[in-house]
Design an enzyme around this catalytic site. Structure first.
Site, short mmCIF file in Angstrom:
data_model
loop_
_atom_site.label_atom_id
_atom_site.label_comp_id
_atom_site.label_asym_id
_atom_site.label_seq_id
_atom_site.Cartn_x
_atom_site.Cartn_y
_atom_site.Cartn_z
N ASP A 318 0.84 -1.20 0.00
CA ASP A 318 0.00 0.00 0.00
C ASP A 318 0.88 1.25 0.00
OD1 ASP A 318 -2.29 1.50 -0.03
OD2 ASP A 318 -2.75 1.27 2.09
N ARG A 322 0.13 9.11 0.77
CA ARG A 322 -0.66 9.25 2.00
C ARG A 322 -0.08 8.40 3.13
NH1 ARG A 322 -3.37 6.24 -1.64
NH2 ARG A 322 -3.53 4.02 -1.16
N ASN A 323 0.70 7.38 2.78
CA ASN A 323 1.32 6.50 3.78
C ASN A 323 2.79 6.81 4.02
OD1 ASN A 323 -1.03 5.10 4.36
ND2 ASN A 323 -0.72 3.65 2.69
N ASP A 336 2.41 2.81 7.87
CA ASP A 336 1.23 2.00 7.58
C ASP A 336 1.59 0.64 6.99
OD1 ASP A 336 -1.33 1.05 7.22
OD2 ASP A 336 -2.11 3.06 6.91
#
Length: 469
Positions: A318, A322-323, A336
């Site tokens: 992922d 955003r992570n 994350d």
């Protein structure tokens, strides 16, 4: 003897100096009568290294001198599917089966089962005075209750309460009856030194809502931390695997796990990354504040973190801006690890981020470092477009179809040609044709050499002065 003594001191200091400030250590023996300036501790206590000869006690908060020969670095937790936050939960078994499992009778021996008569409810079975009491646990308004007086977020919360308070049941819960084949996660976390003390945590403001729970900033023994709170039993159990993976990882470009608190669910405590996630950081600052050299710096930070995961044969799954979190000193770190696994298959129940996921992972669930490299190419595009959403104005269905047909995004405005060439190499249809993170790092370093006029440290200062936060 003097030379021998000197040798021992040098070795001791070397051992200390090899640990960075913030390293967690577990004591190998008791030190209950400290000399002035020394730290008192018992065997198995967890200490945090401050510098080469000083540490802070994780429970008392006291600081003092320690001997390196009497501590060991906190060991990683084994990734083990049998590790359970609820070893006392036996699933769907009947009342008579529960009674059989709670033999020989022992006051306070307990288990929890799924109710066969009332689907969706649970039953707390407790042995007291030679007999087994069955308490129906009702699920109402997203909470659990036995007596309609005391309400709980989840089973972990309920067992925690009745282990300290008798409440409306016949006896305090003293001893869990473990389901065969499970191991207590609490016991393993405690033994390996990863279980933190809730009383030492001060929670501050909510800094984000994740898919699985809220994230708060807080303070643990004087250190600013981020706390991910997971209240759902099943989700908390799934995150135990993430936690086990995180205990193995130590790298400057990975968000560092400090430990876990079990209280009304699961709290995962990490270092605080005060500048938030990279996508919001770039969107709120833009070209006038962050120049292309700093963008390259962020890209390199992420690449180094991913190269480390690659070396550990771990797949992130992922990877997206955003992570990626940004620290006080503008270092980008990969976070994350919710989907990180040692294997290459992912559960069907996990919703995949289509715009970042490699074609073979979307179609056949084939995840690998090479599918992470594809995602990294998309992340590079996010960085050099200052946080724009990839594949602008395209639906997820269109993205799937067009990418399968060979479509690739155009370069963001003012993106260096060498960086765009790197992006497109990450988006090769054939996974084996994509570069490794090691190769990506080498190319980025060459690109940095072309753009950087000299040492880049002042760039971080310039961002700080120009960003207002």
């Amino acid at each position: 003897m003097a030379p021998g003594g000197v040798c021992v001191i040098i070795v001791s200091l070397r051992l200390q100096m090899s640990w960075a400030a913030g390293t967690q250590c577990v004591t190998k023996g008791d030190h209950r009568k400290p000399k002035p300036g020394e730290l008192a501790y018992n065997k198995g206590d967890v200490l945090t290294i401050v510098d080469k000869s000083t540490a802070t006690h994780n429970t008392t908060g006291e600081e003092g001198l320690i001997s390196s020969s009497n501590v060991r670095e906190r060991e990683a937790l084994r990734v083990d599917p049998s590790l359970s936050l609820m070893p006392w939960f036996h699933g769907k078994i009947s009342g008579p089966e529960a009674v059989g499992k709670l033999q020989p009778a022992e006051d306070g021996l307990f288990l929890v089962r799924e109710s066969i008569r009332h689907p969706g409810d649970y039953v707390l079975c407790v042995s007291t005075s030679g007999e087994v009491m069955h308490y129906r646990v009702i699920y109402k308004d997203n909470k659990l209750t036995i007596d309609h007086i005391q309400y709980f977020y989840n089973l972990i919360d309920m067992i925690e309460f009745y282990s300290k308070n008798k409440g409306s049941i016949a006896t305090i819960l003293l001893k869990p009856k473990q389901k065969q084949g499970t191991k207590s996660a609490e016991l393993e976390l405690s033994k390996t030194g990863w279980l933190l003390d809730i009383s030492k945590l001060t929670l501050g403001e909510n800094i984000g809502e994740g898919e699985f729970g809220a994230v708060y900033q807080g303070e643990y023994l004087g250190q600013r931390v981020a706390v991910k709170t997971i209240k759902c039993d099943v989700t908390a159990q799934a995150f135990m695997q993430e936690t086990a993976v995180m205990t193995k990882l130590q790298h400057k470009n990975l968000v560092r796990l400090l430990g876990v608190i079990l209280h009304k669910g699961l709290h995962i405590v990490t270092e605080l990354m005060s500048k938030g996630n990279l996508v919001n950081f770039l969107r709120t600052r833009g070209r006038s504040v962050v120049n292309s050299v700093q963008l390259l710096r962020f890209a390199l930070d992420v690449c180094e973190g991913m190269e480390y995961l690659e070396s550990k044969k771990l797949v992130h799954r992922d990877l997206a801006a955003r992570n990626i979190l940004v620290s006080d000193d503008y270092l980008a770190k990969v976070s994350d690890f919710g989907l990180t696994k040692l294997d290459s298959k992912v559960s069907d129940s996990i919703k995949l981020p289509v715009k970042w996921t490699a074609p073979e992972a979307l179609k056949k669930e084939k995840f690998s470092t090479k599918s992470d490299v594809w995602s990294y190419g998309v992340l590079l595009w996010e960085i050099f477009s200052y946080g724009r959403l990839p594949y602008p104005k395209m639906s997820l269905k269109e993205v799937k179809e067009k990418v399968d047909g060979g479509y690739r995004m155009e370069a963001p405005d003012d993106c260096p040609p060498g960086v765009y060439a790197l992006m497109t190499s990450c988006w090769e249809q054939e996974p084996r044709r994509r570069p490794t993170f090691h190769k990506v790092r080498e190319k980025l370093e060459r690109e940095m050499g072309k753009h950087s006029p000299g040492p880049g440290s002042e760039l971080r200062d310039r961002i700080g002065s120009g960003s207002g936060s």
